[in-house]
Design an enzyme around this catalytic site. Sequence first.
Site, PDB file in Angstrom:
ATOM      1  N   TYR A   1      -4.962   4.479   7.922  1.00 48.43           N
ATOM      2  CA  TYR A   1      -6.115   3.732   7.891  1.00 48.43           C
ATOM      3  C   TYR A   1      -6.862   4.417   9.280  1.00 48.43           C
ATOM      4  O   TYR A   1      -6.887   5.643   9.529  1.00 48.43           O
ATOM      5  CB  TYR A   1      -5.827   2.296   7.783  1.00 48.43           C
ATOM      6  CG  TYR A   1      -5.227   1.922   6.782  1.00 48.43           C
ATOM      7  CD1 TYR A   1      -5.673   2.265   5.337  1.00 48.43           C
ATOM      8  CD2 TYR A   1      -3.999   1.113   6.860  1.00 48.43           C
ATOM      9  CE1 TYR A   1      -4.851   1.836   4.321  1.00 48.43           C
ATOM     10  CE2 TYR A   1      -3.189   0.740   5.792  1.00 48.43           C
ATOM     11  CZ  TYR A   1      -3.760   1.053   4.542  1.00 48.43           C
ATOM     12  OH  TYR A   1      -2.964   0.485   3.464  1.00 48.43           O
TER      13      TYR A   1
ATOM     14  N   LYS B   1       0.282   3.270  -2.880  1.00 45.95           N
ATOM     15  CA  LYS B   1      -0.827   4.181  -3.228  1.00 45.95           C
ATOM     16  C   LYS B   1      -0.496   5.854  -3.205  1.00 45.95           C
ATOM     17  O   LYS B   1      -1.057   6.429  -4.211  1.00 45.95           O
ATOM     18  CB  LYS B   1      -1.825   3.847  -2.103  1.00 45.95           C
ATOM     19  CG  LYS B   1      -2.644   2.329  -2.110  1.00 45.95           C
ATOM     20  CD  LYS B   1      -3.295   2.247  -0.867  1.00 45.95           C
ATOM     21  CE  LYS B   1      -4.009   0.848  -1.014  1.00 45.95           C
ATOM     22  NZ  LYS B   1      -4.691   0.388   0.252  1.00 45.95           N
TER      23      LYS B   1
ATOM     24  N   VAL C   1       1.224  -3.649   3.756  1.00 47.33           N
ATOM     25  CA  VAL C   1       1.135  -5.133   4.650  1.00 47.33           C
ATOM     26  C   VAL C   1       2.463  -6.014   4.517  1.00 47.33           C
ATOM     27  O   VAL C   1       2.257  -6.842   5.262  1.00 47.33           O
ATOM     28  CB  VAL C   1      -0.130  -5.897   4.162  1.00 47.33           C
ATOM     29  CG1 VAL C   1      -1.377  -5.159   4.642  1.00 47.33           C
ATOM     30  CG2 VAL C   1      -0.314  -5.803   2.763  1.00 47.33           C
TER      31      VAL C   1
ATOM     32  N   SER D   1       0.668  -1.255   0.040  1.00 44.71           N
ATOM     33  CA  SER D   1      -0.043   0.117   0.006  1.00 44.71           C
ATOM     34  C   SER D   1       0.811   1.301   0.068  1.00 44.71           C
ATOM     35  O   SER D   1       0.377   2.493  -0.277  1.00 44.71           O
ATOM     36  CB  SER D   1      -0.850   0.014   1.227  1.00 44.71           C
ATOM     37  OG  SER D   1      -1.921  -0.745   1.065  1.00 44.71           O
TER      38      SER D   1
ATOM     39  N   TYR E   1      -3.129  -3.088 -10.264  1.00 44.59           N
ATOM     40  CA  TYR E   1      -2.925  -2.527  -8.945  1.00 44.59           C
ATOM     41  C   TYR E   1      -2.289  -3.546  -8.459  1.00 44.59           C
ATOM     42  O   TYR E   1      -1.482  -3.160  -7.372  1.00 44.59           O
ATOM     43  CB  TYR E   1      -4.464  -2.349  -8.369  1.00 44.59           C
ATOM     44  CG  TYR E   1      -4.263  -2.034  -6.864  1.00 44.59           C
ATOM     45  CD1 TYR E   1      -3.952  -1.222  -6.126  1.00 44.59           C
ATOM     46  CD2 TYR E   1      -4.787  -3.208  -6.118  1.00 44.59           C
ATOM     47  CE1 TYR E   1      -4.031  -1.250  -4.655  1.00 44.59           C
ATOM     48  CE2 TYR E   1      -4.764  -3.450  -4.770  1.00 44.59           C
ATOM     49  CZ  TYR E   1      -4.360  -2.297  -3.981  1.00 44.59           C
ATOM     50  OH  TYR E   1      -4.129  -2.265  -2.698  1.00 44.59           O
TER      51      TYR E   1
HETATM   52  N1  GLN Z   1      -2.005  -5.391  -1.904  1.00 37.85           N
HETATM   53  C1  GLN Z   1      -2.576  -5.283  -0.740  1.00 37.85           C
HETATM   54  C2  GLN Z   1      -4.110  -5.318  -0.868  1.00 37.85           C
HETATM   55  O1  GLN Z   1      -4.589  -4.698  -1.972  1.00 37.85           O
HETATM   56  C3  GLN Z   1      -2.171  -3.808  -0.058  1.00 37.85           C
HETATM   57  C4  GLN Z   1      -2.860  -3.564   1.200  1.00 37.85           C
HETATM   58  C5  GLN Z   1      -1.958  -2.759   2.357  1.00 37.85           C
HETATM   59  O2  GLN Z   1      -0.734  -2.746   2.173  1.00 37.85           O
HETATM   60  N2  GLN Z   1      -2.293  -2.527   3.443  1.00 37.85           N
HETATM   61  O3  GLN Z   1      -4.700  -5.882  -0.040  1.00 37.85           O
END
Ligand code: GLN
Length: 401
Positions: free
Chosen positions: A243, A67, A261, A64, A191
Site C-alpha cells: 500500500y 489479492k 489485515v 488481502s 471477495y
Molecule cells: N478483507 C479485507 C478488506 O476488504 C482485506 C483488507 C486487507 O487485508 N488489507 O477490508
Amino acid sequence: METPVPDYLLEVLDTCGDSREGMVADYIPELATADPDLLAVALATMDGQIHAAGDAGHRFSIQSISKPFAYALALRDHGLDAVLASVGVEPSGDAFNEISLEPATGRPRNPMINVGALVTHSLVGDPRIGREERDQQVLDGLSAFAGRALDVDDRVFTSELETADRNLALGYLVRSYGVTTADPEEVVRGYTRQCAVRVDVRDLAVMAATLAHGGTNPLTGVAVVPPWVARQVLSVMATCGMYDAAGDWFSHVGIPAKSGVAGGLIGALPGQVGIGTFSPRLDEFGNSVRGVRVCERLSNDMGLHLMGTPATGAHVIRRHLRDGERQRLELQGAIRFSGAEAVLRTMAEIPPDVREVTLDLSRIASVDDVGRRMLLEGIRRLGLDGIAVELDRPDYLDPDS
Ligand code: GLN
C-alpha cells in the site's frame, strides 16, 4: 548434522518478537479476537523444502494476501490486456480501502487495493459462471498455489460481510463508471469469502514460492499459472503490495510482498524463496509490525534485497588461453545478458589470424534464452571471420536443454 536454518528462524523470531507496537485490526469484529502475541515464520525453497518456526500451526484468514493470487487467476483466464483494461498497475499512495480510481476512466489504480481487488475477483473465470462456481474456482486456485485444499473461515466471512459497507460503496462506485457490470453485492460477497480463506505460514510461504518459481508450485510440481503471469503479479506486488508503505518497504527489504489485515505477510523473491509470516498487530498502513521486522531481518542477513543482487557479468569468463592460432575460452556461472555481453567482447578481441577457438561450456551453471542467442551470434560471427569454433558441451546451447 541438522540444517541450522530452523535455529536461525527461531533466533529471528526471538529478536523481532518483543515488540508490542501496533494494533490488531478491529474493523472486522472477528479479527479483533485474535491473540496479538502469536508470531510465526516459514520459508519455502525452490525445490519444495519448508522451514518453519514459532506458531506455525496457527491458522488465520488470508485477507488481502489473496489479492495477488486472484489477480494471477484473472490474468490466466483473460490475458494481460483484458485485465489491464479494467484494473491498472500504478501505486496509489493511498490506504488499502481508499477510493483510488483514475479520474478519467474510473479504473481502479491497482489490484492490491480493495477497489481493484473487487474488480479482479469478478474477473476470475468465465463472466457467465454463477456465484458458487466462481467461489470454487477462487478456492481451487488459491489451493493450487498453496499445494493443499484450503477452506473458508465462516466466522470471519460472516463477520466481515455484516460490516462491509465500505467495500459495498467501492463496488457500486466502480460499477457507476462502467468499469465492470458485475453486481456489487455479489462481488463483495465473493471477495469477502476470498479474504476469509484460512491459511498458516507454511501455506503462505508455498504460495509465495510458487510465484517466485515462475508460477509452478515447487511442492506439487503443478504449473498453476504461466511464467508471464507470475512475473506480472510479482511486479505489481513490488510496487503496490504494501500500500502506501510500498516505497519504504521496497527500499528497505527489496522483496515483492503482500500484507493482510489478519496479520499475514508474504514475500516472494524470484528464483530463491517464498516467505510467510504471521503476527496480528498492524502498523498505520495495515501491515504487520513484527512481520515487517522479520522480513527486514531476513533480507539483511541473507542478502535477499532484489536490488542488491551482485553483478555476475565479470565472472563468466573463467580462463582465456591464448596459444598462437588456437585459443580456448572457458565459461562459468550463469550466462545471461551481462555475462554474454562480456563473452562477445572477448570474442571480438580475438585476432583474425587465430584459426580455431574452443569454447568450453562444461562449467556453466545455466544459460537463459538471451544468453544462448548472444553466444550463438558470437560463434556465427567468428565463423564469418574464418575462425572455427569447437564447442565443449554444445548441448548447453540447445534451446531445450
Ligand atoms: N478483507 C479485507 C478488506 O476488504 C482485506 C483488507 C486487507 O487485508 N488489507 O477490508
